[in-house]
Design an enzyme around this catalytic site. Structure first.
Site, PDB file in Angstrom:
ATOM      1  N   GLU A 311     -10.261   4.928  -8.974  1.00 39.53           N
ATOM      2  CA  GLU A 311      -9.797   3.842  -9.852  1.00 39.53           C
ATOM      3  C   GLU A 311      -9.979   4.185 -11.329  1.00 39.53           C
ATOM      4  O   GLU A 311     -10.237   3.310 -12.154  1.00 39.53           O
ATOM      5  CB  GLU A 311     -10.529   2.539  -9.508  1.00 39.53           C
ATOM      6  N   GLU A 402      -8.607   1.883  -0.379  1.00 37.80           N
ATOM      7  CA  GLU A 402      -9.392   0.649  -0.297  1.00 37.80           C
ATOM      8  C   GLU A 402      -8.428  -0.519  -0.264  1.00 37.80           C
ATOM      9  O   GLU A 402      -7.525  -0.603  -1.099  1.00 37.80           O
ATOM     10  CB  GLU A 402     -10.312   0.459  -1.509  1.00 37.80           C
TER      11      GLU A 402
END
Length: 473
Positions: A311, A402
């Protein structure tokens, strides 16, 4: 404010050319937003502004003569910085869409929508808010071309375990999706309550570096990975890398949140710019600590889907806080040290950001992926998938590394969103009942499209195909 709904009939243009139809936002049904005209360059008679509360939305009503998949685009202006919006089709399922900062009227792809024959609604919901919407456009989706991936690891002389893992992922990519679960305890919950065991276990190197072990942190995730691999499963490691120095360690930002940008003054750009400096040395020491754990896995014949610096483009972790260039540089430093200094050959390198300016390069990436959370939405996350497809020109396998809510297998197939695996985050995301109900999870895990631990046995030797033979896409 409520405006008049837009009603159109979609059609294919003559001579086989796909027709793009534009729908003006000011003619849609408006909730909590208003029509503006002060920013020049818009089409139609105005644009929609507002989007300052969570319930603000625009709803387009669209009639379609047939059931068909369409490419959706949004024409917007983003003068207030990078934003996200959320697209919902027929009140169920949708995609988060990035709206990068711009002061010009810009068209951005927003994934796909599967319109039913008859009346449909496409709603733009506020999400991060503070943007201007001019219109949306729809055009019939072309059939997905065959993927152009080459399942050769980027690691020179990758060992047979890593090569087998990437080859296996390539063999199921586009025809099945591997079920995955973060955290051994949550994976055990799935086994007990759903009756099937995920094929992929997600674990974390978080508690293996000095900024945490020096404060008493311990972890058994490497042991869990070794045990799961012994059962014939596939493992993926992320790394919530606590900053090696500069932790605030205050009540507001305790030491154990040290991977967050707002919990440390560690400057990754400055550290990388000074290879002779103390902070660069600390970075190398942390990488060396993780290398020692990866070597245990390599010695045991366990390949790893390796997802560090996850991320990055969000900026909320320190490795992304200084923008794309330091993050890409750190990725290459990590790759070089693990590969050339430590001789690790069991890694499948997974990049975990979508924006093109953050991508470190095809030569150091095996898989691309994204992390997405949309509570209660079991849509295919098609906008994100298509952006990842474009990121590498469809030359890398794509994973949902995720997720909060599991995607509906039927929608994945209908939208041609060929995620190779999903990994649900732990705790309440899987077992709380809000993000995923037990009934829905049972339907997912019983789908022929979804592969579980029992169905991938023998993947390393190439024998797993016999277990899924006859499973239709």
């Amino acid at each position: 404010m409520v405006g008049k709904s837009v009603l159109y009939v979609l059609a294919i243009a003559s001579a086989g050319v796909a027709q793009t139809t534009t729908y003006q936002a000011e003619s849609a049904t408006l909730s909590g937003v208003t029509v503006g005209t002060s920013v020049a360059g818009f089409s139609g008679t105005g644009y929609i502004e507002g989007f300052d509360t969570s319930t603000d939305s625009i709803t387009f009503t669209i009639n379609s003569t047939t059931s068909q998949l369409y490419d959706l685009s949004i024409i917007y202006n983003g003068p207030y910085g990078d934003k996200y919006t959320y697209i919902v089709l027929n009140n169920a399922g949708g995609s988060q869409v990035s709206l990068p900062a711009t002061t010009a009227w810009t068209t951005v792809p927003a994934g796909q929508v599967l319109l039913a024959a008859g009346s449909n609604s496409i709603q733009i919901q506020n999400n991060w808010g503070w943007y201007l919407i001019d219109a949306i456009a729809l055009s019939p989706s072309a059939p997905r071309a065959p993927h152009r991936i080459t399942p050769t690891p980027v690691t020179p002389n990758a060992n047979s375990d890593a090569s087998a893992l990437l080859a296996y992922l390539a063999s199921v990519y586009g025809s099945h999706i591997l079920a995955g679960q973060q955290d051994p305890a949550s994976l055990a919950w799935v086994t007990q309550n759903i009756g099937k065991t995920p094929a992929v276990l997600g674990v974390d190197f978080m508690d293996y570096t000095a900024s945490r072990t020096s404060r008493g942190a311990v972890s058994s995730d490497v042991d869990s990975a070794l045990a799961f691999a012994q059962q014939g499963g596939i493992v993926t490691f992320c790394w919530h890398w606590g900053a090696p120095a500069g932790l605030y360690d205050t009540p507001e930002h305790p030491w154990y949140s040290g991977f967050y940008t707002d919990a440390t003054d560690f400057d990754v750009a400055a550290a990388l710019a000074d290879p002779a400096g103390a902070n660069y040395t600390l970075l190398m020491q942390d990488i060396d600590a993780i290398a020692a754990q990866l070597k245990k896995l390599q010695s045991a014949g366990v390949p790893v889907i390796w997802r560090p610096l996850h991320e990055a483009e969000g900026g909320w972790f320190w490795w992304g806080a200084r923008g794309p260039e330091p993050a890409k540089q750190l990725w290459r430093v990590l790759y070089e040290r693990l590969t050339n200094v430590h001789g690790l050959r069991n890694l499948v390198w997974e990049w975990n950001s979508v924006a093109p300016e953050w991508y470190p390069g095809d030569d150091v990436v095996d898989l691309v992926s994204a992390d997405t959370y949309a509570q209660g939405d079991h849509g295919p996350i098609s906008a994100t998938y298509n952006n990842l497809l474009a990121l590498t020109n469809d030359t890398k396998i794509i994973a949902a590394a995720e997720i909060g809510s599991v995607m509906d297998p039927a929608q994945l197939q209908a939208y041609q969103a060929d995620w190779v695996y999903f990994c649900v985050w732990s705790g309440d995301f899987i077992q709380g009942g809000t993000w995923n109900s037990v009934e829905f999870l049972k339907s997912v895990y019983s789908s022929e499209y979804v592969l579980t631990l029992d169905e991938i046995q023998g993947w390393k030797s190439g024998n797993a195909s016999s277990l899924i033979r006859g499973k239709a896409r």
